[in-house]
Design a protein around this motif. Structure first.
Motif, PDB file in Angstrom:
ATOM      1  N   UNK A  29       0.802  -1.198  -0.068  1.00  0.00           N
ATOM      2  CA  UNK A  29      -0.146  -0.125  -0.056  1.00  0.00           C
ATOM      3  C   UNK A  29       0.978   1.303   0.177  1.00  0.00           C
ATOM      4  N   UNK A  30       2.081   1.255   0.737  1.00  0.00           N
ATOM      5  CA  UNK A  30       2.826   2.526   0.619  1.00  0.00           C
ATOM      6  C   UNK A  30       3.479   2.640  -0.575  1.00  0.00           C
ATOM      7  N   UNK A  31       3.999   1.704  -1.595  1.00  0.00           N
ATOM      8  CA  UNK A  31       4.480   1.940  -2.894  1.00  0.00           C
ATOM      9  C   UNK A  31       3.386   2.315  -3.742  1.00  0.00           C
ATOM     10  N   UNK A  32       2.157   1.912  -3.489  1.00  0.00           N
ATOM     11  CA  UNK A  32       0.843   2.198  -4.400  1.00  0.00           C
ATOM     12  C   UNK A  32       0.714   3.781  -3.982  1.00  0.00           C
ATOM     13  N   UNK A  33       0.695   4.249  -3.065  1.00  0.00           N
ATOM     14  CA  UNK A  33       0.605   5.585  -2.422  1.00  0.00           C
ATOM     15  C   UNK A  33       1.700   6.382  -2.803  1.00  0.00           C
ATOM     16  N   UNK A  34       2.862   5.883  -2.977  1.00  0.00           N
ATOM     17  CA  UNK A  34       4.078   6.813  -3.641  1.00  0.00           C
ATOM     18  C   UNK A  34       3.764   6.922  -5.024  1.00  0.00           C
ATOM     19  N   UNK A  35       3.380   5.978  -5.682  1.00  0.00           N
ATOM     20  CA  UNK A  35       3.073   6.191  -7.354  1.00  0.00           C
ATOM     21  C   UNK A  35       2.054   7.260  -7.364  1.00  0.00           C
ATOM     22  N   UNK A  36       0.979   7.145  -6.662  1.00  0.00           N
ATOM     23  CA  UNK A  36       0.037   8.376  -6.518  1.00  0.00           C
ATOM     24  C   UNK A  36       0.544   9.760  -6.353  1.00  0.00           C
ATOM     25  N   UNK A  37       1.371   9.832  -5.415  1.00  0.00           N
ATOM     26  CA  UNK A  37       2.014  11.128  -5.052  1.00  0.00           C
ATOM     27  C   UNK A  37       3.049  11.529  -6.223  1.00  0.00           C
TER      28      UNK A  37
ATOM     29  N   UNK B   9      -7.333  -7.860  -3.947  1.00  0.00           N
ATOM     30  CA  UNK B   9      -8.229  -6.916  -3.301  1.00  0.00           C
ATOM     31  C   UNK B   9      -7.927  -6.265  -2.122  1.00  0.00           C
ATOM     32  N   UNK B  10      -7.165  -7.183  -1.218  1.00  0.00           N
ATOM     33  CA  UNK B  10      -7.094  -6.494   0.125  1.00  0.00           C
ATOM     34  C   UNK B  10      -5.923  -5.337   0.053  1.00  0.00           C
ATOM     35  N   UNK B  11      -4.860  -5.588  -0.610  1.00  0.00           N
ATOM     36  CA  UNK B  11      -3.908  -4.800  -0.901  1.00  0.00           C
ATOM     37  C   UNK B  11      -4.543  -3.293  -1.414  1.00  0.00           C
TER      38      UNK B  11
ATOM     39  N   UNK C 288      -7.198   3.385   1.506  1.00  0.00           N
ATOM     40  CA  UNK C 288      -7.445   3.861   2.764  1.00  0.00           C
ATOM     41  C   UNK C 288      -5.919   4.866   3.089  1.00  0.00           C
ATOM     42  N   UNK C 289      -4.998   4.502   2.640  1.00  0.00           N
ATOM     43  CA  UNK C 289      -3.653   4.919   2.871  1.00  0.00           C
ATOM     44  C   UNK C 289      -3.611   6.416   2.154  1.00  0.00           C
ATOM     45  N   UNK C 290      -3.974   6.280   0.876  1.00  0.00           N
ATOM     46  CA  UNK C 290      -3.975   7.344  -0.051  1.00  0.00           C
ATOM     47  C   UNK C 290      -5.090   8.505   0.739  1.00  0.00           C
ATOM     48  N   UNK C 291      -6.135   8.106   1.146  1.00  0.00           N
ATOM     49  CA  UNK C 291      -7.090   8.978   1.629  1.00  0.00           C
ATOM     50  C   UNK C 291      -6.523   9.596   2.932  1.00  0.00           C
ATOM     51  N   UNK C 292      -5.439   9.270   3.532  1.00  0.00           N
ATOM     52  CA  UNK C 292      -5.036   9.964   4.491  1.00  0.00           C
ATOM     53  C   UNK C 292      -3.603  10.817   4.175  1.00  0.00           C
ATOM     54  N   UNK C 293      -3.450  10.900   2.908  1.00  0.00           N
ATOM     55  CA  UNK C 293      -2.184  11.773   2.499  1.00  0.00           C
ATOM     56  C   UNK C 293      -2.865  13.188   1.717  1.00  0.00           C
ATOM     57  N   UNK C 294      -2.329  14.050   2.068  1.00  0.00           N
ATOM     58  CA  UNK C 294      -2.743  15.397   1.464  1.00  0.00           C
ATOM     59  C   UNK C 294      -1.549  16.341   1.093  1.00  0.00           C
ATOM     60  N   UNK C 295      -1.438  16.690  -0.046  1.00  0.00           N
ATOM     61  CA  UNK C 295      -0.416  17.382  -0.603  1.00  0.00           C
ATOM     62  C   UNK C 295      -0.460  18.811  -0.460  1.00  0.00           C
ATOM     63  N   UNK C 296       0.675  19.571   0.058  1.00  0.00           N
ATOM     64  CA  UNK C 296       0.504  21.009   0.245  1.00  0.00           C
ATOM     65  C   UNK C 296       0.974  21.615  -1.226  1.00  0.00           C
ATOM     66  N   UNK C 297       0.158  22.358  -1.801  1.00  0.00           N
ATOM     67  CA  UNK C 297       0.673  22.986  -3.014  1.00  0.00           C
ATOM     68  C   UNK C 297       0.424  24.619  -3.109  1.00  0.00           C
TER      69      UNK C 297
END
Length: 239
Positions: free
Chosen positions: A77-85, A112-114, A120-129
């Motif tokens: 999940x962290x790797x997928x979030x890094x890709x989204x960022x 499916x589980x991952x 869920x993890x990407x929903x907890x990440x917000x970027x400052x722009x």
């Protein structure tokens, strides 16, 4: 089963059967939906780039080209979030649409589980722009001929506005994309100036790919000293 999970399951069902085809009727029975729903799902997969093709005949159906797809990935999940960022950082570049498509394909083949944990993890990440960026109504759209310039290998005709605000029309032999935090450029041999030039993407008003192929022309990108930045190849990042 919701539609996203069904699309993922359809891909895995076709992967398991490949290279043998599965009929729409059999797939509909497998997922307890109508044949029409399955056909719509398969069309959606094809439009998103999944190599699903139809085989005609009594024993035909739908098949998946396994050599052109990924099996379920052991991506965290962290790797997928890094890709989204990273995808967010590509907004306004020649690769934003392709990166978004690639991320969707990666998520589609995650278990499916991952995939749920990644969501869920990407929903907890917000970027400052910067406020100016959030105020934009939409990111600039990079035309397909520009995105495909290097792989297509065709001369481009640009309608371009230079730094003084003067509109010009030029034929350009594309060489590379150069970019960073502030601006992205198309580097190419400008036939108007008979020299290498960097064209800011946000100053290109229109572009058309011509039939003419780009000729072999050795060009040193270091000549583009007006960009005022070091050039770092993607190979240094393991690409």
């Amino acid at each position: 089963m919701n539609r996203t999970d069904r699309l993922y399951a359809l891909v895995e069902e076709l992967r398991a059967a490949a290279p043998r085809p599965r009929s729409a009727r059999a797939l509909a029975a497998r997922f307890e939906v109508s044949v029409r729903t399955v056909e719509r799902d398969l069309a959606a997969l094809q439009q998103s780039g999944v190599p699903v093709y139809a085989e005609p005949g009594r024993r035909g159906g739908y098949a998946l080209d396994r050599q052109r797809t990924l099996p379920p990935l052991t991506i965290t999940p962290a790797e997928a979030t890094a890709l989204a960022v990273g995808l967010h950082a590509l907004a306004g570049t020649p690769f934003a649409a392709d990166a978004r498509s690639a991320l969707q394909k990666v998520l589609a083949v995650m278990p499916e589980r991952e995939r749920a944990a990644a969501a869920e993890m990407t929903g907890r990440v917000q970027l400052l722009v910067p406020p100016a960026r959030t105020a934009r109504s939409a990111e600039p759209v990079v035309p397909a001929p520009l995105r495909e310039a290097l792989t297509a290998g065709r001369v481009l005709r640009l309608e371009y506005t230079d730094a003084e605000g003067t509109p010009t029309t030029r034929e350009v032999e594309p060489i590379a994309f150069l970019g960073g935090e502030e601006h992205w450029y198309l580097a190419g041999w400008c036939r108007l100036r008979e020299a290498p030039r960097g064209f800011r993407l946000d100053r290109i008003r229109a572009v058309r790919a011509l039939e003419e192929r780009v000729p072999e022309r050795p060009v040193d990108l270091a000549e583009l000293d007006t960009l005022g930045s070091d050039l770092v190849p993607l190979g240094e990042f393991g690409v």
